[in-house]
Design a protein around this motif. Sequence first.
Motif, PDB file in Angstrom:
ATOM      1  N   ALA A   1      -8.132   3.260  18.714  1.00  0.00           N
ATOM      2  CA  ALA A   1      -7.912   4.387  19.620  1.00  0.00           C
ATOM      3  C   ALA A   1      -9.008   4.433  20.674  1.00  0.00           C
ATOM      4  O   ALA A   1     -10.178   4.178  20.382  1.00  0.00           O
ATOM      5  N   ALA A   2      -8.626   4.746  21.889  1.00  0.00           N
ATOM      6  CA  ALA A   2      -9.576   4.940  22.986  1.00  0.00           C
ATOM      7  C   ALA A   2      -9.390   6.348  23.531  1.00  0.00           C
ATOM      8  O   ALA A   2      -8.277   6.738  23.911  1.00  0.00           O
ATOM      9  N   VAL A   3     -10.464   7.142  23.542  1.00  0.00           N
ATOM     10  CA  VAL A   3     -10.403   8.529  24.009  1.00  0.00           C
ATOM     11  C   VAL A   3     -11.479   8.754  25.059  1.00  0.00           C
ATOM     12  O   VAL A   3     -12.459   8.005  25.139  1.00  0.00           O
ATOM     13  N   ASN A   4     -11.278   9.802  25.842  1.00  0.00           N
ATOM     14  CA  ASN A   4     -12.172  10.053  26.964  1.00  0.00           C
ATOM     15  C   ASN A   4     -12.820  11.427  26.860  1.00  0.00           C
ATOM     16  O   ASN A   4     -12.199  12.391  26.382  1.00  0.00           O
ATOM     17  N   ILE A   5     -14.071  11.521  27.291  1.00  0.00           N
ATOM     18  CA  ILE A   5     -14.787  12.800  27.310  1.00  0.00           C
ATOM     19  C   ILE A   5     -14.355  13.572  28.546  1.00  0.00           C
ATOM     20  O   ILE A   5     -14.542  13.122  29.676  1.00  0.00           O
ATOM     21  N   ILE A   6     -13.750  14.743  28.336  1.00  0.00           N
ATOM     22  CA  ILE A   6     -13.240  15.532  29.462  1.00  0.00           C
ATOM     23  C   ILE A   6     -14.146  16.705  29.804  1.00  0.00           C
ATOM     24  O   ILE A   6     -14.018  17.308  30.873  1.00  0.00           O
ATOM     25  N   ALA A   7     -15.071  17.046  28.907  1.00  0.00           N
ATOM     26  CA  ALA A   7     -16.016  18.134  29.172  1.00  0.00           C
ATOM     27  C   ALA A   7     -17.204  17.978  28.245  1.00  0.00           C
ATOM     28  O   ALA A   7     -17.149  17.255  27.243  1.00  0.00           O
ATOM     29  N   LYS A   8     -18.277  18.683  28.573  1.00  0.00           N
ATOM     30  CA  LYS A   8     -19.527  18.510  27.827  1.00  0.00           C
ATOM     31  C   LYS A   8     -20.326  19.791  27.903  1.00  0.00           C
ATOM     32  O   LYS A   8     -20.288  20.510  28.919  1.00  0.00           O
ATOM     33  N   LYS A   9     -21.079  20.074  26.841  1.00  0.00           N
ATOM     34  CA  LYS A   9     -21.938  21.248  26.818  1.00  0.00           C
ATOM     35  C   LYS A   9     -23.168  20.940  25.964  1.00  0.00           C
ATOM     36  O   LYS A   9     -23.050  20.360  24.886  1.00  0.00           O
ATOM     37  N   ALA A  10     -24.338  21.296  26.470  1.00  0.00           N
ATOM     38  CA  ALA A  10     -25.580  21.123  25.716  1.00  0.00           C
ATOM     39  C   ALA A  10     -25.993  22.468  25.139  1.00  0.00           C
ATOM     40  O   ALA A  10     -25.963  23.497  25.837  1.00  0.00           O
ATOM     41  N   VAL A  11     -26.383  22.469  23.868  1.00  0.00           N
ATOM     42  CA  VAL A  11     -26.780  23.692  23.163  1.00  0.00           C
ATOM     43  C   VAL A  11     -28.199  23.503  22.645  1.00  0.00           C
ATOM     44  O   VAL A  11     -28.523  22.454  22.072  1.00  0.00           O
ATOM     45  N   LEU A  12     -29.046  24.517  22.840  1.00  0.00           N
ATOM     46  CA  LEU A  12     -30.411  24.464  22.343  1.00  0.00           C
ATOM     47  C   LEU A  12     -30.450  25.133  20.979  1.00  0.00           C
ATOM     48  O   LEU A  12     -30.211  26.335  20.848  1.00  0.00           O
ATOM     49  N   GLU A  13     -30.773  24.352  19.955  1.00  0.00           N
ATOM     50  CA  GLU A  13     -30.816  24.843  18.595  1.00  0.00           C
ATOM     51  C   GLU A  13     -32.187  25.466  18.294  1.00  0.00           C
ATOM     52  O   GLU A  13     -33.168  25.202  19.012  1.00  0.00           O
ATOM     53  N   PRO A  14     -32.296  26.303  17.248  1.00  0.00           N
ATOM     54  CA  PRO A  14     -33.609  26.827  16.851  1.00  0.00           C
ATOM     55  C   PRO A  14     -34.605  25.692  16.617  1.00  0.00           C
ATOM     56  O   PRO A  14     -34.274  24.674  16.005  1.00  0.00           O
ATOM     57  N   GLY A  15     -35.794  25.867  17.128  1.00  0.00           N
ATOM     58  CA  GLY A  15     -36.794  24.810  17.026  1.00  0.00           C
ATOM     59  C   GLY A  15     -36.811  23.903  18.233  1.00  0.00           C
ATOM     60  O   GLY A  15     -37.580  22.944  18.285  1.00  0.00           O
ATOM     61  N   GLY A  16     -35.934  24.186  19.212  1.00  0.00           N
ATOM     62  CA  GLY A  16     -35.937  23.404  20.441  1.00  0.00           C
ATOM     63  C   GLY A  16     -35.127  22.122  20.388  1.00  0.00           C
ATOM     64  O   GLY A  16     -35.233  21.294  21.303  1.00  0.00           O
ATOM     65  N   TYR A  17     -34.313  21.952  19.331  1.00  0.00           N
ATOM     66  CA  TYR A  17     -33.520  20.730  19.231  1.00  0.00           C
ATOM     67  C   TYR A  17     -32.241  20.861  20.063  1.00  0.00           C
ATOM     68  O   TYR A  17     -31.591  21.910  20.069  1.00  0.00           O
ATOM     69  N   ARG A  18     -31.865  19.771  20.730  1.00  0.00           N
ATOM     70  CA  ARG A  18     -30.634  19.767  21.528  1.00  0.00           C
ATOM     71  C   ARG A  18     -29.463  19.272  20.691  1.00  0.00           C
ATOM     72  O   ARG A  18     -29.578  18.301  19.947  1.00  0.00           O
ATOM     73  N   LYS A  19     -28.359  19.978  20.813  1.00  0.00           N
ATOM     74  CA  LYS A  19     -27.104  19.513  20.223  1.00  0.00           C
ATOM     75  C   LYS A  19     -26.086  19.426  21.349  1.00  0.00           C
ATOM     76  O   LYS A  19     -26.021  20.308  22.213  1.00  0.00           O
ATOM     77  N   LEU A  20     -25.304  18.369  21.347  1.00  0.00           N
ATOM     78  CA  LEU A  20     -24.332  18.149  22.417  1.00  0.00           C
ATOM     79  C   LEU A  20     -22.919  18.386  21.892  1.00  0.00           C
ATOM     80  O   LEU A  20     -22.558  17.935  20.800  1.00  0.00           O
ATOM     81  N   LEU A  21     -22.142  19.096  22.660  1.00  0.00           N
ATOM     82  CA  LEU A  21     -20.733  19.318  22.355  1.00  0.00           C
ATOM     83  C   LEU A  21     -19.919  18.502  23.349  1.00  0.00           C
ATOM     84  O   LEU A  21     -20.009  18.697  24.560  1.00  0.00           O
ATOM     85  N   TYR A  22     -19.156  17.580  22.827  1.00  0.00           N
ATOM     86  CA  TYR A  22     -18.278  16.767  23.669  1.00  0.00           C
ATOM     87  C   TYR A  22     -16.836  17.188  23.422  1.00  0.00           C
ATOM     88  O   TYR A  22     -16.394  17.325  22.277  1.00  0.00           O
ATOM     89  N   TYR A  23     -16.106  17.367  24.493  1.00  0.00           N
ATOM     90  CA  TYR A  23     -14.697  17.747  24.425  1.00  0.00           C
ATOM     91  C   TYR A  23     -13.868  16.515  24.798  1.00  0.00           C
ATOM     92  O   TYR A  23     -13.998  15.984  25.901  1.00  0.00           O
ATOM     93  N   ILE A  24     -13.036  16.076  23.854  1.00  0.00           N
ATOM     94  CA  ILE A  24     -12.309  14.813  23.965  1.00  0.00           C
ATOM     95  C   ILE A  24     -10.827  15.110  24.235  1.00  0.00           C
ATOM     96  O   ILE A  24     -10.304  16.153  23.829  1.00  0.00           O
ATOM     97  N   ASN A  25     -10.155  14.180  24.916  1.00  0.00           N
ATOM     98  CA  ASN A  25      -8.739  14.426  25.231  1.00  0.00           C
ATOM     99  C   ASN A  25      -7.792  14.031  24.098  1.00  0.00           C
ATOM    100  O   ASN A  25      -6.596  13.830  24.318  1.00  0.00           O
TER     101      ASN A  25
END
Length: 407
Positions: free
Chosen positions: A280-304
């Motif tokens: 399967a081949a899928v594409n990232i259609i949207a993205k969001k970066a979230v700052l977690e407690p402690g300053g860690y980054r978590k990325l949310l990728y929205y796939i089609n």
Amino acid sequence: WPKGIITLGPGESARQVVLKKIQELSDLDHRDPFMVADLGILASRHQVFCQALPRVSPFYAVKCNNSPWVLRVVAALGTSFDCASQVELKQVLSLGVAPSCIIYANPCKPVSYLQYAARHRVQLQTFDSEEELTKVAQHHPKARLVLRLWTNDRESTFPLSAKFGASLEVREHLLKSARDLGLAVVGTSFHVGSSCQNPQKFTQAIANCRRVFEMGRGVGHDMSLLDIGGGFPGEEGSKPEFEKMARVINAALAQHFPEETGVEVIAEPGRFYVASVCTAAVNIIAKKAVLEPGGYRKLLYYINEGHYGTFRVFLREPVPRTPIVVKEFCSEQPTFPCILYGPTCDAGDKLFMDEVQLPELDVGDWLIFPSMGAYTSVMSSTFNGFLPASIHYTMEPALRSLLETAP
């Protein structure tokens, strides 16, 4: 030949077709999800299965992937079929498959489906309750019945025995009830659960079947068929290895059903045949970066593509799959915890329950998921108006010749 069939050139692979298709769609700025199926893998998996389990006749489980091209190739290879509904029976019979090469392996059948099986002379079928016997006696009295046994499958990724299988306490009663109704019970079956994690479950189940064979013969049934079900691993690198599982099964068969008994042994492989067929081949259609407690980054990728498409079954898997990123980086990139969401408005539309580790990507980037042939397209829906991923089929010239000459 349909437009979607691609004959591979010398040295060309299905993975190369995936990358070529990604480039074509990217150039057109039209990045819909798609899958590429390598039908040649079916032939190699069939060969591996038959070599590892020489006494076992495969009845391919249609529910796993009912693509007409998959079924056509599997039929050309000489396998039989495990069907679970009237639609699946129709699909297989339309290929010219003999009714004797089908097991209707759903213990709970609507009356109209039983009547259809009777009209089309599909005699081999499973049961696990007295109520089912009553229906069969009325609507398909010439059926050749197989008693499905309860199996301890709690260690499997997808256990089935909570829903199906007769317990030890009722087995002899069911065999006597079938005899009193004039029905023929010809054997036993079990299923250790999809993606079985413990090969020894086959050993215990086969031993239980031997005891039920003796029960059946004791009440007058001609017991001659053993169905060891499915549960065989399909993905590359799966644990336990199929070869190890096959050795355990062969040893159990030699102990409890030696060849001189003349018992016919069949199985219902599905995932084993088709898991590795599709990529399967899928594409990232949207993205969001979230700052977690402690300053860690978590990325949310929205796939089609997501839970309501080809990834529905994967929310039940214990470990998320890490995709292949189709992007070149100048140097090694740090990875971040990422959640992969599908395209619909349902907050539960995720590819996996847990996070995966991926580098930071951009909208428009592609991800590839190998081993997507099992329980993917068959479970897709059009929820929220998102169409299922298109499928492009590939095959080598030798396989195409086989299909062209097959009856």
